[in-house]
Design an enzyme around this catalytic site. Structure first.
Site, PDB file in Angstrom:
ATOM      1  CE1 TYR A  24      -3.054   3.082   0.938  1.00 25.77           C
ATOM      2  CE2 TYR A  24      -2.508   2.719   3.255  1.00 25.77           C
ATOM      3  CZ  TYR A  24      -3.132   3.465   2.274  1.00 25.77           C
ATOM      4  OH  TYR A  24      -3.844   4.581   2.614  1.00 25.77           O
ATOM      5  CG  LEU A  65       4.782 -10.161  -5.685  1.00 23.62           C
ATOM      6  CD1 LEU A  65       4.568 -10.719  -7.096  1.00 23.62           C
ATOM      7  CD2 LEU A  65       4.076  -8.802  -5.569  1.00 23.62           C
ATOM      8  CB  ALA A 107      10.172  -5.756   2.438  1.00 17.28           C
ATOM      9  CB  THR A 142       5.175   1.454  13.276  1.00 13.77           C
ATOM     10  OG1 THR A 142       3.916   1.490  13.969  1.00 13.77           O
ATOM     11  CG2 THR A 142       6.068   0.502  14.036  1.00 13.77           C
ATOM     12  CE1 TYR A 180       4.754  -3.583  11.901  1.00 13.28           C
ATOM     13  CE2 TYR A 180       3.393  -2.202  13.322  1.00 13.28           C
ATOM     14  CZ  TYR A 180       4.112  -2.379  12.159  1.00 13.28           C
ATOM     15  OH  TYR A 180       4.203  -1.356  11.251  1.00 13.28           O
ATOM     16  CG  HIS A 226      -5.563  -0.934   8.450  1.00 12.56           C
ATOM     17  ND1 HIS A 226      -4.915  -1.778   7.586  1.00 12.56           N
ATOM     18  CD2 HIS A 226      -4.721  -0.741   9.480  1.00 12.56           C
ATOM     19  CE1 HIS A 226      -3.728  -2.060   8.071  1.00 12.56           C
ATOM     20  NE2 HIS A 226      -3.582  -1.448   9.231  1.00 12.56           N
ATOM     21  CG  PHE A 265     -12.802  -3.165  17.477  1.00 10.58           C
ATOM     22  CD1 PHE A 265     -13.878  -4.025  17.317  1.00 10.58           C
ATOM     23  CD2 PHE A 265     -11.787  -3.195  16.527  1.00 10.58           C
ATOM     24  CE1 PHE A 265     -13.955  -4.890  16.224  1.00 10.58           C
ATOM     25  CE2 PHE A 265     -11.861  -4.054  15.441  1.00 10.58           C
ATOM     26  CZ  PHE A 265     -12.948  -4.902  15.282  1.00 10.58           C
ATOM     27  NE  ARG A 291      -5.157   3.997  17.297  1.00 16.30           N
ATOM     28  CZ  ARG A 291      -5.500   3.933  18.582  1.00 16.30           C
ATOM     29  NH1 ARG A 291      -5.757   5.036  19.265  1.00 16.30           N
ATOM     30  NH2 ARG A 291      -5.573   2.773  19.201  1.00 16.30           N
TER      31      ARG A 291
HETATM   32  N1  UDP Z   1     -11.297   0.035  14.852  1.00 19.23           N
HETATM   33  C1  UDP Z   1     -12.654  -0.166  15.087  1.00 19.23           C
HETATM   34  N2  UDP Z   1     -13.314  -1.048  14.283  1.00 19.23           N
HETATM   35  C2  UDP Z   1     -12.704  -1.731  13.272  1.00 19.23           C
HETATM   36  C3  UDP Z   1     -11.320  -1.512  13.032  1.00 19.23           C
HETATM   37  C4  UDP Z   1     -10.639  -0.618  13.846  1.00 19.23           C
HETATM   38  O1  UDP Z   1     -13.244   0.405  15.997  1.00 19.23           O
HETATM   39  O2  UDP Z   1     -13.376  -2.520  12.594  1.00 19.23           O
HETATM   40  C5  UDP Z   1     -10.581   1.015  15.703  1.00 19.23           C
HETATM   41  C6  UDP Z   1      -9.376   0.442  16.423  1.00 19.23           C
HETATM   42  O3  UDP Z   1      -9.768  -0.068  17.679  1.00 19.23           O
HETATM   43  C7  UDP Z   1      -8.481   1.684  16.540  1.00 19.23           C
HETATM   44  C8  UDP Z   1      -8.837   2.522  15.322  1.00 19.23           C
HETATM   45  O4  UDP Z   1     -10.080   2.003  14.837  1.00 19.23           O
HETATM   46  O5  UDP Z   1      -8.806   2.404  17.694  1.00 19.23           O
HETATM   47  C9  UDP Z   1      -7.813   2.429  14.209  1.00 19.23           C
HETATM   48  O6  UDP Z   1      -7.537   1.039  13.963  1.00 19.23           O
HETATM   49  P1  UDP Z   1      -6.710   0.542  12.716  1.00 19.23           P
HETATM   50  O7  UDP Z   1      -6.674  -0.947  12.767  1.00 19.23           O
HETATM   51  O8  UDP Z   1      -7.233   1.188  11.474  1.00 19.23           O
HETATM   52  O9  UDP Z   1      -5.255   1.146  12.939  1.00 19.23           O
HETATM   53  P2  UDP Z   1      -4.236   1.029  14.204  1.00 19.23           P
HETATM   54  O10 UDP Z   1      -4.521   2.247  15.049  1.00 19.23           O
HETATM   55  O11 UDP Z   1      -4.482  -0.267  14.899  1.00 19.23           O
HETATM   56  O12 UDP Z   1      -2.896   1.112  13.551  1.00 19.23           O
END
Ligand code: UDP
Length: 328
Positions: free
Chosen positions: A11, A33, A73, A116, A140, A188, A207, A220
């Protein structure tokens, strides 16, 4: 002279390559890949190689005039890393060790590294500064921090200069709508939200809504993938100009809650996008927002697309054009 881009079919790699090409750069791609897509990049020099295959990697360096490397990568899913740390250490840490050794042997001494926000773990201060403590809460983030530290010592001993970019939440797509985010499975937030108006999912899960934030959902820092691409270009030029190694945060400096992101996606798509509150996801901090003051100051980075509505509009254009990603 060419730039070797590892993980160029992913991406952020593919978006960065498109941007570098618009700046007249010659690109050589190495990608196994495993998660990337060959048709996400328009390059002649594409090697389907794993970094751990050092003989093949060495041939790439011998066959091309490589000036420097941009290293994407890696495996990058927090959840999988919790249950399969071996794979993360093997691919991320050992893969990077093989890359650095091959660079040393071929006298290539510049690398821009895709790091990250997960290197920080649970933040003590918001916004997060590069000087804040790094204490990853998952393999990670730990492997990425280990890779950064390897680079520090390889600089000290062998003079390999690096710039490490600690990304916050990459989002959006190229303006053309021709390249964008395509993960399988998708984890994501923004692509999952957009699956609802695409008719691929009935609702989006939230979540947890009991975090210590104004609306209870996690906050975020979303950064447009083309602004990320620009940061890689600037970091690379910084090294080519003979500057020292450094580490930079890369975010917009503004936070949005999960509920706010869903609301903006409703506006952009005109779809009601039902949302259902579920349990918290393990390991999610309440708030992650970058201070990007350092990269603005040192590299002159100036994000062009820091409006979340624009980020979601661009993501929506890509997903609408390619509802099945690169398989369309
Ligand atoms: N999130 C959510 N529902 C989903 C996927 C993600 O509520 O189906 C929330 C997750 O708990 C986080 C935010 O969205 O607080 C961003 O999550 P993502 O996985 O996009 O990126 P991360 O912050 O983990 O790198």
């Amino acid at each position: 002279m060419s730039i070797l881009v590892t993980g160029g079919a992913g991406y952020i790699g593919s978006a960065t390559i498109k941007y570098l090409q618009s700046k007249g750069k010659e690109i050589v791609v190495v990608d196994n890949l495993q998660t990337g897509y060959r048709n996400s990049v328009d390059v002649d020099k594409f090697y389907k190689i794993d970094l751990r295959d050092m003989d093949s990697l060495d041939k790439v360096f011998k066959e091309n005039e490589i000036e420097g490397v941009i290293h994407f990568a890696a495996n990058s899913l927090v959840g999988v890393s919790m249950t399969d740390p071996y794979t993360y250490y093997d691919n991320n840490v050992y893969g990077t060790l093989c890359l650095l050794k091959t660079m040393m042997e071929n006298d290539v001494k510049k690398i821009v590294f895709s790091s990250t926000a997960a290197t920080y773990g649970e933040p003590k201060n918001i916004p997060i500064l590069e000087s804040d403590i790094t204490n990853p809460t998952n393999p990670y983030g730990e492997t990425k921090l280990t890779m950064e530290k390897m680079m520090k010592w390889f600089d000290y001993a062998y003079g390999i200069k690096y710039v490490s970019l600690r990304y916050f939440n990459a989002a959006g797509a190229h303006k053309s709508g021709e390249i964008g985010e395509a993960h399988n499975p998708e984890t994501h937030l923004i692509p999952l939200i957009l699956q609802v108006p695409l008719g691929q999912r009935e609702y989006v899960s939230i979540f947890g809504d009991d975090y210590d934030t104004p609306d209870g959902t996690p906050i975020r820092d979303y950064i447009h993938v083309m602004d990320l691409a620009d940061a890689h270009y600037l970091a690379y030029e910084h090294l080519v100009s003979g500057n020292d190694s450094d580490i930079f945060n890369l975010g917009s400096g503004t936070g949005f809650s999960v509920k706010e992101v869903i609301e903006i996606a409703r506006e952009v798509t005109g779809h009601e996008i039902p949302a259902v509150v579920e349990a918290r996801r393990a390991g999610d901090p309440a708030v992650l927002i970058a201070s990007s003051a350092k990269i603005k100051d040192v590299l002159g980075w100036n994000p062009q697309y820091d409006d979340l509505k624009v980020i979601i509009e661009d993501a929506w254009r890509w997903h609408k054009n390619h509802p099945n990603g690169y398989d369309d």
